[in-house]
Structure formats: structure tokens, C-alpha cells
Design a protein around this motif. Structure first.
Motif, PDB file in Angstrom:
ATOM      1  N   ARG A  62     -65.235   3.857  53.302  1.00  0.00           N
ATOM      2  CA  ARG A  62     -65.892   2.794  52.538  1.00  0.00           C
ATOM      3  C   ARG A  62     -67.029   3.382  51.705  1.00  0.00           C
ATOM      4  O   ARG A  62     -67.867   4.108  52.238  1.00  0.00           O
ATOM      5  N   GLU A  63     -67.008   3.081  50.436  1.00  0.00           N
ATOM      6  CA  GLU A  63     -68.090   3.454  49.519  1.00  0.00           C
ATOM      7  C   GLU A  63     -68.436   4.948  49.635  1.00  0.00           C
ATOM      8  O   GLU A  63     -69.603   5.323  49.757  1.00  0.00           O
ATOM      9  N   GLY A  64     -67.425   5.773  49.618  1.00  0.00           N
ATOM     10  CA  GLY A  64     -67.651   7.212  49.630  1.00  0.00           C
ATOM     11  C   GLY A  64     -67.984   7.799  50.978  1.00  0.00           C
ATOM     12  O   GLY A  64     -68.318   8.979  51.078  1.00  0.00           O
ATOM     13  N   THR A  65     -67.890   6.999  52.041  1.00  0.00           N
ATOM     14  CA  THR A  65     -68.257   7.469  53.378  1.00  0.00           C
ATOM     15  C   THR A  65     -67.078   7.312  54.325  1.00  0.00           C
ATOM     16  O   THR A  65     -66.440   6.256  54.361  1.00  0.00           O
ATOM     17  N   ALA A  66     -66.794   8.361  55.081  1.00  0.00           N
ATOM     18  CA  ALA A  66     -65.748   8.319  56.105  1.00  0.00           C
ATOM     19  C   ALA A  66     -66.416   8.361  57.478  1.00  0.00           C
ATOM     20  O   ALA A  66     -67.244   9.236  57.751  1.00  0.00           O
ATOM     21  N   VAL A  67     -66.058   7.417  58.333  1.00  0.00           N
ATOM     22  CA  VAL A  67     -66.721   7.248  59.623  1.00  0.00           C
ATOM     23  C   VAL A  67     -65.683   7.096  60.725  1.00  0.00           C
ATOM     24  O   VAL A  67     -64.653   6.447  60.540  1.00  0.00           O
ATOM     25  N   GLY A 109     -68.828   2.453  71.638  1.00  0.00           N
ATOM     26  CA  GLY A 109     -69.972   1.734  71.074  1.00  0.00           C
ATOM     27  C   GLY A 109     -70.735   2.517  70.035  1.00  0.00           C
ATOM     28  O   GLY A 109     -71.823   2.113  69.628  1.00  0.00           O
ATOM     29  N   ARG A 110     -70.180   3.663  69.562  1.00  0.00           N
ATOM     30  CA  ARG A 110     -70.871   4.512  68.600  1.00  0.00           C
ATOM     31  C   ARG A 110     -70.013   4.754  67.363  1.00  0.00           C
ATOM     32  O   ARG A 110     -68.794   4.638  67.405  1.00  0.00           O
ATOM     33  N   SER A 111     -70.693   5.111  66.284  1.00  0.00           N
ATOM     34  CA  SER A 111     -70.034   5.581  65.065  1.00  0.00           C
ATOM     35  C   SER A 111     -70.621   6.939  64.714  1.00  0.00           C
ATOM     36  O   SER A 111     -71.791   7.199  64.975  1.00  0.00           O
ATOM     37  N   LEU A 112     -69.808   7.810  64.131  1.00  0.00           N
ATOM     38  CA  LEU A 112     -70.304   9.120  63.717  1.00  0.00           C
ATOM     39  C   LEU A 112     -69.572   9.554  62.452  1.00  0.00           C
ATOM     40  O   LEU A 112     -68.449   9.104  62.187  1.00  0.00           O
ATOM     41  N   PRO A 113     -70.210  10.412  61.647  1.00  0.00           N
ATOM     42  CA  PRO A 113     -69.552  10.890  60.438  1.00  0.00           C
ATOM     43  C   PRO A 113     -68.201  11.523  60.772  1.00  0.00           C
ATOM     44  O   PRO A 113     -68.101  12.334  61.697  1.00  0.00           O
ATOM     45  N   ALA A 114     -67.171  11.174  60.023  1.00  0.00           N
ATOM     46  CA  ALA A 114     -65.835  11.677  60.322  1.00  0.00           C
ATOM     47  C   ALA A 114     -65.760  13.196  60.245  1.00  0.00           C
ATOM     48  O   ALA A 114     -64.972  13.821  60.958  1.00  0.00           O
ATOM     49  N   VAL A 117     -65.840  15.199  63.412  1.00  0.00           N
ATOM     50  CA  VAL A 117     -64.616  15.270  64.214  1.00  0.00           C
ATOM     51  C   VAL A 117     -63.533  16.063  63.506  1.00  0.00           C
ATOM     52  O   VAL A 117     -62.891  16.932  64.094  1.00  0.00           O
ATOM     53  N   PHE A 118     -63.343  15.767  62.219  1.00  0.00           N
ATOM     54  CA  PHE A 118     -62.213  16.328  61.482  1.00  0.00           C
ATOM     55  C   PHE A 118     -62.565  17.546  60.633  1.00  0.00           C
ATOM     56  O   PHE A 118     -61.665  18.199  60.103  1.00  0.00           O
ATOM     57  N   GLY A 119     -63.845  17.814  60.465  1.00  0.00           N
ATOM     58  CA  GLY A 119     -64.230  18.924  59.608  1.00  0.00           C
ATOM     59  C   GLY A 119     -64.143  18.550  58.142  1.00  0.00           C
ATOM     60  O   GLY A 119     -63.972  17.373  57.791  1.00  0.00           O
ATOM     61  N   PRO A 120     -64.251  19.520  57.252  1.00  0.00           N
ATOM     62  CA  PRO A 120     -64.234  19.231  55.812  1.00  0.00           C
ATOM     63  C   PRO A 120     -62.822  18.891  55.340  1.00  0.00           C
ATOM     64  O   PRO A 120     -61.847  19.044  56.075  1.00  0.00           O
ATOM     65  N   GLY A 121     -62.750  18.422  54.111  1.00  0.00           N
ATOM     66  CA  GLY A 121     -61.442  18.175  53.503  1.00  0.00           C
ATOM     67  C   GLY A 121     -60.920  16.778  53.665  1.00  0.00           C
ATOM     68  O   GLY A 121     -59.736  16.518  53.412  1.00  0.00           O
ATOM     69  N   LEU A 122     -61.768  15.829  54.097  1.00  0.00           N
ATOM     70  CA  LEU A 122     -61.337  14.440  54.187  1.00  0.00           C
ATOM     71  C   LEU A 122     -60.911  13.951  52.813  1.00  0.00           C
ATOM     72  O   LEU A 122     -61.535  14.280  51.802  1.00  0.00           O
ATOM     73  N   PRO A 123     -59.852  13.162  52.717  1.00  0.00           N
ATOM     74  CA  PRO A 123     -59.324  12.756  51.409  1.00  0.00           C
ATOM     75  C   PRO A 123     -60.243  11.803  50.667  1.00  0.00           C
ATOM     76  O   PRO A 123     -60.975  11.025  51.259  1.00  0.00           O
TER      77      PRO A 123
END
Length: 270
Positions: A62-67, A109-114, A117-123
């Protein structure tokens, strides 16, 4: 508190849409599906979106952010305003543990930057690049290609956890943890450890969630409910305990919650 009329009888559909898609077969062992929500509240007051919990982990754009959003114990409220969209990947209950590399209970109950977990290269980075109206396959394929590139090794315990959750969902008569442990061929303590590690929520919570899901479906379909009898069917000591559990998870009483939906909608979205 005066209730927002946009919550009632499906009025939320006048300013938001939801779409869903199935994963490719090779990703189905990990992913249960994709979802897309879009809203336009320009010229209107913000809307308090109620989201009911399931024992799933989500990857959202959402809005340039992957969570990465861990499973929640109860309902959450997200405020929608202006115009926006969000695309999400829902992982099968029990099957995110191999991606995370740690017990799923650590993100409950938490959110964290994707990227953690996944490292760089998120689409993409902008949900508009990842998923357009109608979830066209070309856009979903961007996310699927990324997931394929990051697939972890097969984890037999993840599949076992997923199978036990599926058993709970499929069999309304399962209302007790000891009965579930017996059906799944596990001791109660071993079952609890499996759920903490791979689901992030205890087996008692998962049982309760799916039994209450059935209540939501009946209410949305306009069924006439004998509350005392239903509470007994679901394994509750009395109607008061059932009502308290429902309110704790959904944020309101069963009948008040049912007012959100036109007949037949169920509790999938709100």
C-alpha cells in the motif's frame, strides 16, 4: 456512540470494492489467495474499517510500502480516508513459518517491514504497479514470481499445522482442544507447541474462531437463531459466555455485527 450508517446492510459497498484471486498451483502449498481493496472517500468523513481476525499472515502492498502483518487475536480497526488501494497476499495458516525462520507467535499482533522477512527485491513498491482493477493475472504474476524466487525449503511440520487448521475449519463438531489433539494424532501439549510455532495462535483460539465464523454466516444469511441452543452446540457453558467471546473477537454482539451485511455476505470482509 452514534453508529456510522455506512456500516449497515452493505452500504460500505458504495465506496469500496474487494476482489480475490487464487494462487498458481505451485504456490498453493504456501499461499491461500490474493485480495485487493480499493476505496474512494473523497468528500466524505473517514471510515472505520473493521477487520475480523483469521489465523493467517498477510503480505500487503500500500502506498509504496510492503508490510508483513502477523495474525491478530481480535478484530482491528483501520481508518480509511480519501482515495486508496491495497493488495494483499494471504498465506495458508501454518505455512508462513518457513519464510519467517522463527516461530509465528513472535509476530502475532505485530506488523514489520516486509524487507525484514523477504530481503530486497520486493515487486513494485506502488500497489498500482502490483495489482490493478480486477486482479489481472499479469499483475499477480509479479508477486508470484517474487515468491517463487524466495520459496523456502519444504517444512513437513508446516503442512501438518495447515492440515490441522483445515480440519478445524471443515468439522463444526470439533469444539475442544483435547478432541482436536486426538483427531490429529498429537498430544495436547505437542499440538499447542505446533500451533505456537507455525500458526501463531493457540488451538483453542483457532477452534473458537472458526465456530464463531459459522455464527456470522448464519446471521448474515438471515437465519432465526436459538441462542441458548447454538451456544451449547459450540461447546459453551452458557449463552453469556458465547456472547462475550463473540464480542471480544468481533467487537460487538452477534446481532449487531450481523447488521453490517446484506443477506448472504458472511463475515469475510468486515
Amino acid at each position: 456512540m452514534v453508529r456510522d450508517a455506512r456500516e449497515l446492510r452493505g452500504a460500505w459497498a458504495t465506496f469500496q470494492t474487494h476482489r480475490y484471486a487464487e494462487p498458481a498451483p505451485d504456490l498453493a502449498p504456501f499461499v491461500s489467495g490474493y485480495w485487493f481493496a480499493e476505496w474512494d472517500l473523497r468528500g466524505q468523513e473517514p471510515y472505520r474499517q473493521k477487520i475480523v481476525p483469521y489465523p493467517s499472515v498477510h503480505l500487503t502492498f500500500r502506498e509504496g510500502t510492503a508490510v508483513v502483518r502477523g495474525p491478530e487475536r481480535g478484530h482491528v480497526v483501520r481508518v480509511l480516508e480519501g482515495r486508496g488501494r491495497v493488495f494483499g497476499v494471504t498465506f495458508r495458516p501454518g505455512c508462513f513459518r518457513p519464510f519467517l525462520g522463527a516461530p509465528v507467535s513472535t509476530i502475532t499482533g505485530r506488523s514489520l517491514p516486509a524487507a525484514e522477512v523477504f530481503g530486497p527485491g520486493l515487486p513494485g513498491g506502488d500497489v498500482g504497479e502490483v495489482c490493478g482493477p480486477g486482479l489481472p493475472r499479469g499483475d499477480v504474476e509479479q508477486v508470484e514470481a517474487f515468491l517463487r524466487a524466495t520459496l523456502p525449503a519444504v517444512d513437513p511440520l508446516a503442512e501438518r499445522a495447515a492440515a490441522v487448521v483445515a480440519l478445524v475449519r471443515a468439522e463444526p463438531g470439533l469444539t475442544r482442544v483435547d478432541a482436536l489433539a486426538e483427531r490429529s494424532g498429537l498430544g495436547v501439549r505437542r499440538l499447542q507447541r505446533l500451533f505456537a510455532d507455525h500458526v501463531g495462535l493457540g488451538p483453542k483460539w483457532v477452534i473458537r474462531r472458526y465456530r464463531l465464523h459459522e455464527v456470522g454466516q448464519r446471521l448474515a444469511a438471515g437465519a432465526v437463531v436459538d441462542w441458548a441452543r447454538l451456544a451449547d452446540e459450540l461447546g459453551y457453558a452458557d449463552q453469556a459466555h458465547f456472547t462475550r467471546d463473540f464480542a471480544a473477537m468481533f467487537g460487538e454482539s452477534p446481532t449487531r455485527y450481523a447488521e453490517r451485511y446484506p443477506a448472504g455476505e458472511g463475515d469475510r470482509r468486515h
